[in-house]
Scaffold this motif. Structure first.
Motif, short mmCIF file in Angstrom:
data_model
loop_
_atom_site.label_atom_id
_atom_site.label_comp_id
_atom_site.label_asym_id
_atom_site.label_seq_id
_atom_site.Cartn_x
_atom_site.Cartn_y
_atom_site.Cartn_z
N ALA A 43 -14.74 -5.19 0.81
CA ALA A 43 -13.32 -5.16 1.15
C ALA A 43 -12.52 -4.56 0.00
O ALA A 43 -12.90 -4.64 -1.17
N ALA A 44 -11.39 -3.96 0.36
CA ALA A 44 -10.53 -3.35 -0.65
C ALA A 44 -9.07 -3.64 -0.38
O ALA A 44 -8.19 -2.86 -0.74
N GLY A 45 -8.79 -4.75 0.29
CA GLY A 45 -7.41 -5.11 0.56
C GLY A 45 -6.82 -4.37 1.74
O GLY A 45 -7.54 -3.95 2.66
N THR A 48 -4.18 0.58 3.80
CA THR A 48 -3.42 1.72 3.29
C THR A 48 -3.64 1.97 1.81
O THR A 48 -3.24 3.02 1.30
N ARG A 49 -4.29 1.04 1.10
CA ARG A 49 -4.62 1.30 -0.30
C ARG A 49 -5.55 2.50 -0.44
O ARG A 49 -5.59 3.14 -1.50
N THR A 50 -6.30 2.81 0.61
CA THR A 50 -7.24 3.94 0.57
C THR A 50 -6.77 5.11 1.42
O THR A 50 -7.53 6.08 1.59
N TRP A 51 -5.55 5.05 1.94
CA TRP A 51 -5.05 6.12 2.79
C TRP A 51 -4.38 7.20 1.93
O TRP A 51 -3.18 7.22 1.74
N GLY A 52 -5.19 8.08 1.42
CA GLY A 52 -4.69 9.18 0.62
C GLY A 52 -5.64 10.36 0.70
O GLY A 52 -6.75 10.22 1.25
N PRO A 53 -5.24 11.51 0.16
CA PRO A 53 -4.01 11.73 -0.60
C PRO A 53 -2.77 11.74 0.28
O PRO A 53 -2.94 11.76 1.50
N PRO A 54 -1.57 11.72 -0.34
CA PRO A 54 -1.32 11.80 -1.78
C PRO A 54 -1.43 10.45 -2.50
O PRO A 54 -1.30 9.40 -1.88
N ALA A 61 -2.38 4.97 -3.62
CA ALA A 61 -1.98 5.70 -2.41
C ALA A 61 -0.49 5.53 -2.16
O ALA A 61 0.01 4.40 -2.12
N THR A 62 0.21 6.63 -1.99
CA THR A 62 1.65 6.54 -1.77
C THR A 62 1.98 5.87 -0.44
O THR A 62 3.08 5.33 -0.28
N TYR A 63 1.06 5.91 0.51
CA TYR A 63 1.28 5.21 1.79
C TYR A 63 1.43 3.72 1.53
O TYR A 63 2.38 3.08 1.99
N TYR A 64 0.49 3.15 0.78
CA TYR A 64 0.56 1.73 0.45
C TYR A 64 1.83 1.41 -0.34
O TYR A 64 2.51 0.40 -0.06
N LEU A 65 2.18 2.26 -1.28
CA LEU A 65 3.35 2.00 -2.11
C LEU A 65 4.63 1.94 -1.30
O LEU A 65 5.58 1.24 -1.65
N SER A 66 4.67 2.66 -0.17
CA SER A 66 5.92 2.81 0.57
C SER A 66 6.44 1.53 1.20
O SER A 66 7.63 1.42 1.49
N VAL A 67 5.56 0.51 1.40
CA VAL A 67 6.01 -0.66 2.17
C VAL A 67 5.61 -1.99 1.53
O VAL A 67 5.56 -3.01 2.21
N ASN A 68 5.34 -2.00 0.23
CA ASN A 68 4.81 -3.24 -0.35
C ASN A 68 5.47 -3.66 -1.66
O ASN A 68 4.89 -4.46 -2.40
N ARG A 69 6.65 -3.17 -1.98
CA ARG A 69 7.31 -3.60 -3.20
C ARG A 69 7.80 -5.05 -3.08
O ARG A 69 7.89 -5.62 -2.00
N ASN A 70 8.12 -5.62 -4.22
CA ASN A 70 8.71 -6.97 -4.31
C ASN A 70 7.81 -8.07 -3.74
O ASN A 70 8.30 -9.11 -3.30
N LYS A 71 6.49 -7.85 -3.76
CA LYS A 71 5.56 -8.83 -3.20
C LYS A 71 4.55 -9.26 -4.26
O LYS A 71 4.26 -8.52 -5.21
N ASP A 72 4.00 -10.45 -4.08
CA ASP A 72 2.79 -10.86 -4.78
C ASP A 72 1.61 -10.64 -3.83
O ASP A 72 1.78 -10.56 -2.61
N PRO A 369 2.12 -4.72 -5.58
CA PRO A 369 1.12 -5.34 -6.45
C PRO A 369 -0.20 -4.59 -6.43
O PRO A 369 -0.62 -4.07 -5.41
N PRO A 370 -0.88 -4.55 -7.58
CA PRO A 370 -2.22 -3.97 -7.62
C PRO A 370 -3.21 -4.87 -6.91
O PRO A 370 -2.95 -6.05 -6.69
N TYR A 371 -4.34 -4.30 -6.53
CA TYR A 371 -5.38 -5.08 -5.88
C TYR A 371 -6.16 -5.87 -6.93
O TYR A 371 -6.57 -5.33 -7.95
#
Length: 380
Positions: A43-45, A48-54, A61-72, A369-371
């Motif tokens: 597993a890798a969380g 979308t953590r692996t949905w790249g590039p970019p 992955a910028t896809y993951y970054l787009s919808v996951n700020r301000n979270k633990d 958050p990082p994985y």
């Protein structure tokens, strides 16, 4: 400064886009969000953590970054009994639970609405599905599939051409917005009564609701809309038109704007022509109108026309790429990009939340958050 959703605790079991987008909006408004990510062998969380590039400079992955700020983030393997109990404990302490598994999966894990609400009747529990919990429960809820089945592709693209999807996963975004509205309404009801409830949003219904005038053309008018390229079914001129250089987008919504357009183009008599004097007439004669406009617009580049028309309050502009769109927003003082801090001291730039609140504005506290392959929050 206080936030609108201070002290609201959200446990987010969702992944990919619709659910994470909703929980990010709640987090921007001050909610404390714990993102539950898939752990275990291989597993890798969040997918979308692996949905790249970019990827960004840090390799995320910028896809993951787009919808996951301000979270633990908490990484759990539901096949592990201890991790599953940890998930249940986290859910038991939440004000809001969000999930987008196939119907029945959360019930089998002991994390369904009935089980959790029995223990805490004040819980707000949001389920996001592709096609609801009834006859469509087993259908896969992918955005592209919903765009096809929900009619959006039938009205997108050139007339007579092949069906086209929208250039972003729009149905997921819409479902996330509807889920956010539903959650906020349920929280308001809970404040008034102490009673929680289940919020249900499905992607197909979200798309049908978002068809607005194209949907009511069918439901109220019996008309099945078709692809018209960039033209509007009910307004003209409302489309991009070629110029000496580039294309000019016109969005003429009333007769005053059309008269002003004709003045700038040097054909003021056109506004009094019975074929074009009203919007209904312009729609009926859109092809001859288009030909006349294209002939006049060939005299100057699109940016020149846009400047001249904007000066007389005719909605007009050029077709920007994404970079130019962000640059425009910056010039207008909209501050479209916000820097968010990472644990290592670096920052990542993400799109600003568009909601403006004078007393409790959105906040930007941390980068996605990082994985971390362990069951504790990644930013404890």
């Amino acid at each position: 400064m206080p936030s609108a959703l201070d002290n609201v605790r959200v446990v987010d079991f969702s992944r990919v886009l619709a659910g994470p987008f909703a929980t990010m909006l709640l987090a921007d408004l001050g909610a404390s969000v714990v993102k539950i990510e898939r752990g275990g062998p291989g597993a890798a969380g969040d997918d979308t953590r692996t949905w790249g590039p970019p990827y960004d400079d840090a390799g995320e992955a910028t896809y993951y970054l787009s919808v996951n700020r301000n979270k633990d983030s908490v990484v759990l393997d539901f096949a592990d009994r201890a991790d599953l109990e940890r998930a249940r404990a986290l859910a038991a302490g939440a004000d809001v639970v969000v999930e987008n598994f196939r119907p029945g999966v959360m019930d089998r894990l002991g994390l369904g609405y009935e089980a959790l609400s029995a223990a805490d009747p004040s819980l707000v529990y949001c389920s996001i599905t592709g096609f609801g919990r009834r006859a469509g429960a087993d259908l896969p809820g992918y955005d592209l599939l919903i765009q096809a089945l929900g009619g959006l592709m039938s009205i997108t693209g050139p007339a007579g051409g092949e069906p086209q999807k929208v250039g972003v996963a729009l149905v997921d975004v819409l479902a996330g917005l509807f889920a956010t509205v539903g959650i906020l309404a349920a929280l308001r009801h809970r404040t008034a009564t102490g009673e929680g409830q289940r919020v249900e949003v499905d992607l197909l219904s979200s798309l049908l609701a978002a068809l607005v005038n194209q949907g009511s053309a069918f439901t109220a008018g019996g008309v099945v809309p078709t692809r018209m390229g960039n033209q509007h079914p009910s307004v003209a001129p409302y489309e991009p038109l070629p110029c000496a250089e580039g294309e000019l987008v016109l969005a003429v919504g009333n007769d005053r704007q059309f008269a002003a357009l004709c003045e700038v183009l040097g054909v003021p008599a056109l506004a009094a022509d019975p074929r074009y004097a009203t919007n209904t007439a312009r729609v009926e004669h859109r092809e001859t109108l288009r030909a006349t406009l294209v002939e006049r617009l060939a005299a100057r580049p699109a940016p020149d026309w846009a400047q001249a028309l904007t000066a007389v309050r005719v909605p007009a502009g050029v077709v920007n790429d994404v970079g130019a769109a962000f640059a425009l927003a910056a010039r207008l003082g909209l501050e479209p990009i916000v820097p968010l801090p990472r644990p290592d001291g670096s920052t990542v730039g993400l799109t600003r939340n568009p909601i403006g609140l004078s007393a409790t504005p959105p906040t930007y506290r941390s980068a996605p958050p990082p994985y971390a392959a362990h069951p504790e929050p990644s930013r404890a």
